[in-house]
Design an enzyme around this catalytic site. Structure first.
Site, mmCIF file in Angstrom:
data_model
loop_
_atom_site.group_PDB
_atom_site.id
_atom_site.type_symbol
_atom_site.label_atom_id
_atom_site.label_comp_id
_atom_site.label_asym_id
_atom_site.label_seq_id
_atom_site.Cartn_x
_atom_site.Cartn_y
_atom_site.Cartn_z
ATOM 1 N N ASP A 1 0.870 -1.163 -0.081
ATOM 2 C CA ASP A 1 0.063 0.117 -0.054
ATOM 3 C C ASP A 1 0.819 1.201 0.032
ATOM 4 O OD1 ASP A 1 0.703 -0.886 2.767
ATOM 5 O OD2 ASP A 1 -0.452 0.728 3.477
ATOM 6 N N GLU B 1 -0.033 -1.070 5.646
ATOM 7 C CA GLU B 1 1.010 -0.702 6.688
ATOM 8 C C GLU B 1 0.948 0.699 7.069
ATOM 9 O OE1 GLU B 1 4.560 1.290 8.088
ATOM 10 O OE2 GLU B 1 3.710 1.796 6.256
ATOM 11 N N ASP C 1 13.045 -5.381 7.046
ATOM 12 C CA ASP C 1 11.870 -4.656 6.493
ATOM 13 C C ASP C 1 12.460 -3.243 5.963
ATOM 14 O OD1 ASP C 1 9.190 -3.685 6.066
ATOM 15 O OD2 ASP C 1 8.700 -3.492 8.018
HETATM 16 ZN ZN LIG Z 1 6.507 2.387 4.171
#
Ligand SMILES: [Zn+2]
Length: 485
Positions: free
Chosen positions: A121, A188, A214
């Site tokens: 997203d 997120e 991440d």
């Molecule tokens: Zn991000």
């Protein structure tokens, strides 16, 4: 008298020797420099494929809007068509409607898998700024050596970069020894319930990860004052998140006969008190480690101060407090973000509300922060309540672990001019949902960025250079090769 002078001189000499000795110990990096590796890739093909993903408006909301998942399904279709090998070799599961969990089974089941995260997203374009984009935010244009569009930095380059890496390795007929799990959240930017669902599923399956990577820090160029060379910042923790609503209620009335205490006045006083009583600044564990890792790239004066924080921490604190971005790393920040009151110029509002957003430094907690806010405001008429999706600060991962060393080594292979340092990410990431799965959680997006790029995150003219994106793919290929075998 003479004895005293001798003693003082001696003490001074010892002090200087200690200061300089400690400074010398930080002069050079303790890790051996890795040999640079340049994997041959066709950067323009990679750019062309990422551009296609940018044209799909994958925006998440809370609560989800009707048909919100449709663009995500379109993105999944695009992925399947562009990465046929990855989608046939990896087990793919759609979680929570739009998140993708992909497992590349390793040949040695005794090894813990690595878990690589990114989110599909993107944030919407701020209304009124559409015209400021050189190329429309969702047009996916490649121009002047850059790929333009929302999601180039945050974070479709991560999703597509990882898929490109897996596809590339499959083409080379690689089978990893260690399983590689890709987890692509779909919301997120609005709390990450997709990531949370994937983390719960993996935990329920009894999976522990060797390490988790991440988005987060990047290869910063000219961003940190006093550091001459590019700095690859790897997030080893992230701040907690807490939003608090303040409400003042009392009968409104006519503005021609106001009471001594208006709701707006009372609420404003509460906010003024909070802003005037900020948490004191301090150099915590992660910041100290970060400064020490960066020290070899500093001039002698700064290196001396960093090597001797026991003496110079007030000086360093003052130096770092000058910029908002570095000051934020030294305490729990507090920012009034919403203020609502009133509907007409001659009517006293019966209610005034405000929202204060806090980002908690590791070591702080939601309960402590709530207590502090209540105490500082010190007014029972101001009602205080926490809003949804708050999180505690993430545990601090060890920058001396084997996983961190492997990550740092890979960074040096792909970005040989960079110095690697741990740090605390200021923003929130999906990684926070996976804390139960591994003690080694790192946050790093393998992309170079400079001062000028800072405002492009969630802002206007977000872009990534064509070559920079190819380097990101190179990094992921190298990382999987180095750490999954
Ligand atoms: Zn991000």
């Amino acid at each position: 008298m003479k004895k005293l002078a001798v003693a003082l001189t001696l003490a001074l000499c010892v002090l200087v020797a200690v200061l300089v000795g400690r400074t010398w110990s930080l002069a050079g990096s303790t890790t051996l420099p890795a040999a640079a590796v340049k994997i041959d890739l066709d950067a323009s093909t990679l750019a062309y494929r990422l551009a296609k993903a940018l044209r799909i408006q994958t925006i998440a909301h809370v609560p989800p809007e009707p048909n919100e998942l449709v663009p995500f399904q379109a993105l999944h279709e695009l992925m399947r068509s562009l990465f046929p090998r990855a989608f046939s070799a990896l087990k793919t599961e759609v979680i929570a409607g739009g998140s993708l969990l992909m497992t590349w089974q390793g040949s040695d089941p005794s090894l813990a898998p690595i878990l690589l995260l990114s989110h599909q997203d993107v944030v919407p374009v701020s209304p009124g700024t559409e015209g400021d984009w050189l190329h429309p935010a969702f047009s996916g244009v490649i121009d002047q050596g850059f790929i333009w569009g929302r999601g180039t930095l945050d974070d479709k380059s991560g999703v597509f970069g990882l898929l490109e890496a897996v596809e590339h390795l499959l083409l080379k007929e690689v089978t990893p020894r260690r399983s590689v799990i890709l987890a692509f959240g779909h919301n997120e930017e609005v709390g990450g319930s997709g990531a949370k669902a994937m983390a719960t599923l993996l935990t329920d399956r009894g999976i522990r990860a060797e390490y988790i990577l991440d988005e987060g820090g990047m290869v910063s160029e000219g961003v940190i004052s006093g550091i001459g060379q590019p700095a690859a910042l790897v997030g080893v923790t992230e701040k907690g998140y807490l939003s608090i609503e303040l409400t003042v209620q009392s009968p409104g009335g006519h503005s021609s006969m106001p009471s001594r205490d208006t709701n707006i006045g009372r609420l404003s006083r509460a906010i003024t008190r909070l802003e005037a009583n900020q948490e004191p600044l301090r150099i915590g564990t992660t910041l100290a480690e970060s400064l020490q890792a960066l020290a070899p790239a500093m001039g002698f004066g700064r290196r001396l101060a960093v090597a001797n924080l026991w003496l110079f921490s007030p000086v360093i604190t003052k130096l770092l407090a000058a910029a908002d971005s570095t000051r934020a790393g030294m305490h729990t920040t507090l920012a009034p973000t919403i203020f609502h009151a009133g509907i007409k110029d001659n009517v006293l509002p019966g209610t005034a509300t405000a929202v204060i957003n806090l980002r908690l430094i590791p070591g702080d907690s939601i309960a402590d922060a709530m207590r502090r806010v209540e105490m500082v405001i010190g007014d029972p008429e101001v009602k205080i309540r926490p809003l949804g999706h708050n999180r505690e600060p993430a545990p601090e991962s060890d920058p001396k672990s084997g996983s961190f060393a492997a990550l740092a080594n890979t960074i040096k292979q792909v970005f040989p001019d960079a110095i690697v340092a741990p740090y605390s990410t200021v923003g929130a990431t999906d990684a926070a949902h996976y804390t139960a799965m591994s003690p080694n959680i790192y946050r790093f997006l393998p992309v170079r960025w400079g001062v000028d790029d800072q405002k492009r995150f969630h802002g206007t003219n977000e872009r990534i250079s064509v070559e920079g994106y190819a380097d990101a793919v190179r990094f992921y290929i190298q990382l999987i090769s180095n750490t999954a075998g």
